[in-house]
Write a protein that holds these residues in place. Structure first.
Motif, PDB file in Angstrom:
ATOM      1  N   GLY A  62       0.800  -1.218   0.000  1.00 57.64           N
ATOM      2  CA  GLY A  62       0.000   0.000   0.000  1.00 57.64           C
ATOM      3  C   GLY A  62       0.832   1.266   0.000  1.00 57.64           C
ATOM      4  O   GLY A  62       2.053   1.237  -0.181  1.00 57.64           O
ATOM      5  N   ASP A  63       0.165   2.401   0.185  1.00 59.39           N
ATOM      6  CA  ASP A  63       0.797   3.723   0.173  1.00 59.39           C
ATOM      7  C   ASP A  63       1.272   4.119   1.561  1.00 59.39           C
ATOM      8  O   ASP A  63       0.552   3.937   2.546  1.00 59.39           O
ATOM      9  N   TRP A  64       2.467   4.719   1.612  1.00 64.57           N
ATOM     10  CA  TRP A  64       3.047   5.216   2.853  1.00 64.57           C
ATOM     11  C   TRP A  64       3.533   6.644   2.634  1.00 64.57           C
ATOM     12  O   TRP A  64       4.171   6.935   1.628  1.00 64.57           O
ATOM     13  N   LYS A  65       3.253   7.516   3.588  1.00 63.90           N
ATOM     14  CA  LYS A  65       3.727   8.900   3.536  1.00 63.90           C
ATOM     15  C   LYS A  65       4.730   9.133   4.664  1.00 63.90           C
ATOM     16  O   LYS A  65       4.494   8.740   5.798  1.00 63.90           O
ATOM     17  N   GLU A  66       5.823   9.778   4.309  1.00 60.94           N
ATOM     18  CA  GLU A  66       6.860  10.069   5.308  1.00 60.94           C
ATOM     19  C   GLU A  66       6.332  11.115   6.282  1.00 60.94           C
ATOM     20  O   GLU A  66       5.802  12.148   5.869  1.00 60.94           O
ATOM     21  N   VAL A  67       6.486  10.831   7.586  1.00 58.06           N
ATOM     22  CA  VAL A  67       6.035  11.784   8.596  1.00 58.06           C
ATOM     23  C   VAL A  67       7.190  12.401   9.382  1.00 58.06           C
ATOM     24  O   VAL A  67       7.043  13.495   9.933  1.00 58.06           O
ATOM     25  N   LYS A  68       8.337  11.702   9.436  1.00 59.76           N
ATOM     26  CA  LYS A  68       9.491  12.306  10.100  1.00 59.76           C
ATOM     27  C   LYS A  68      10.765  11.520   9.791  1.00 59.76           C
ATOM     28  O   LYS A  68      10.725  10.336   9.477  1.00 59.76           O
ATOM     29  N   THR A  69      11.874  12.230   9.880  1.00 59.95           N
ATOM     30  CA  THR A  69      13.202  11.635   9.785  1.00 59.95           C
ATOM     31  C   THR A  69      13.947  12.049  11.035  1.00 59.95           C
ATOM     32  O   THR A  69      13.950  13.226  11.395  1.00 59.95           O
ATOM     33  N   GLU A  70      14.546  11.072  11.710  1.00 58.10           N
ATOM     34  CA  GLU A  70      15.286  11.356  12.944  1.00 58.10           C
ATOM     35  C   GLU A  70      16.688  10.767  12.847  1.00 58.10           C
ATOM     36  O   GLU A  70      16.855   9.666  12.331  1.00 58.10           O
ATOM     37  N   ILE A  71      17.649  11.506  13.342  1.00 60.65           N
ATOM     38  CA  ILE A  71      18.987  10.967  13.530  1.00 60.65           C
ATOM     39  C   ILE A  71      19.097  10.669  15.018  1.00 60.65           C
ATOM     40  O   ILE A  71      18.955  11.566  15.857  1.00 60.65           O
ATOM     41  N   ILE A  72      19.303   9.394  15.332  1.00 63.69           N
ATOM     42  CA  ILE A  72      19.334   8.923  16.722  1.00 63.69           C
ATOM     43  C   ILE A  72      20.776   8.574  17.091  1.00 63.69           C
ATOM     44  O   ILE A  72      21.504   7.961  16.303  1.00 63.69           O
ATOM     45  N   SER A  73      21.169   8.929  18.302  1.00 63.52           N
ATOM     46  CA  SER A  73      22.514   8.653  18.794  1.00 63.52           C
ATOM     47  C   SER A  73      22.827   7.154  18.730  1.00 63.52           C
ATOM     48  O   SER A  73      22.053   6.328  19.212  1.00 63.52           O
ATOM     49  N   THR A 127      13.410  16.042  11.489  1.00 64.92           N
ATOM     50  CA  THR A 127      12.811  16.850  10.443  1.00 64.92           C
ATOM     51  C   THR A 127      11.492  16.219  10.030  1.00 64.92           C
ATOM     52  O   THR A 127      11.337  14.999  10.098  1.00 64.92           O
ATOM     53  N   THR A 128      10.563  17.080   9.634  1.00 64.08           N
ATOM     54  CA  THR A 128       9.271  16.595   9.142  1.00 64.08           C
ATOM     55  C   THR A 128       9.033  17.208   7.764  1.00 64.08           C
ATOM     56  O   THR A 128       9.374  18.377   7.546  1.00 64.08           O
ATOM     57  N   PRO A 129       8.461  16.437   6.850  1.00 65.57           N
ATOM     58  CA  PRO A 129       8.170  16.983   5.522  1.00 65.57           C
ATOM     59  C   PRO A 129       7.167  18.121   5.622  1.00 65.57           C
ATOM     60  O   PRO A 129       6.223  18.066   6.419  1.00 65.57           O
ATOM     61  N   ILE A 141      13.610   6.696   9.375  1.00 69.80           N
ATOM     62  CA  ILE A 141      12.564   7.365   8.605  1.00 69.80           C
ATOM     63  C   ILE A 141      11.243   6.690   8.966  1.00 69.80           C
ATOM     64  O   ILE A 141      11.126   5.466   8.878  1.00 69.80           O
ATOM     65  N   THR A 142      10.280   7.487   9.408  1.00 71.91           N
ATOM     66  CA  THR A 142       8.973   6.955   9.812  1.00 71.91           C
ATOM     67  C   THR A 142       7.931   7.335   8.772  1.00 71.91           C
ATOM     68  O   THR A 142       7.843   8.493   8.361  1.00 71.91           O
TER      69      THR A 142
END
Length: 159
Positions: free
Chosen positions: A33-44, A55-57, A155-156
């Protein structure tokens, strides 16, 4: 008694050999199915908890869609337009294939770019539910906070 033990051993072997295939089919079914990016995180990388950057789109990029099918087809559709998202239009669609290993949770997405050369993006599936997909980038990570430990980009996506 030996025949029963032998039958049990073969049954257990057959059951375990199908286990990963069933899990993979189940998980690719959820992935479909379809997925939309909701956030990108850089985690330690040190504690795998501390968010170093998030960051969020915004605007039209919030409409970008990652699409999966169970036959291992994948596409990414991008949108362009105004920064506030009021005047968005189709910009590009890249298509390709993906592979998924349910045991290691590794997904290799291969999208064809403008030169028709596959662009490999390899992720570890960190979370997969009916409504949320969280991917951990396995290539291209770097030390964001300078502690000499590689940090991980997550990436979520949501439906």
């Amino acid at each position: 008694m030996k025949k029963q033990l032998l039958l049990f051993a073969f049954s257990a072997l057959a059951f375990t050999s199908c286990k990963d295939d069933n899990l993979e089919a189940y998980e690719t079914g959820i992935l479909q199915g379809d997925w939309k990016e909701v956030k990108t995180e850089i985690i330690s990388g040190k504690d795998n908890k501390t968010v170093l950057q998030k960051t969020t789109p915004e605007g039209c990029t919030a409409k970008n869609t990652l699409f999966f099918r169970t036959d291992y087809y994948v596409s990414y559709t991008a949108y362009d337009g105004s920064a506030d998202g009021s005047d968005c239009h189709f910009a590009a669609k890249n298509e390709g294939k993906y592979t998924y290993d349910a045991g290691s949770k590794i997904i290799d997405i291969q999208l064809k770019g403008e030169e028709d050369e596959p662009d490999h993006m390899i992720f570890r599936v960190d979370m997969l539910t009916q409504t949320e997909l969280r991917l951990a980038q396995t290539v291209g990570n770097y030390d964001k906070d300078g502690d000499k430990i590689i940090d991980v980009t997550y990436i979520t996506y949501k439906r």
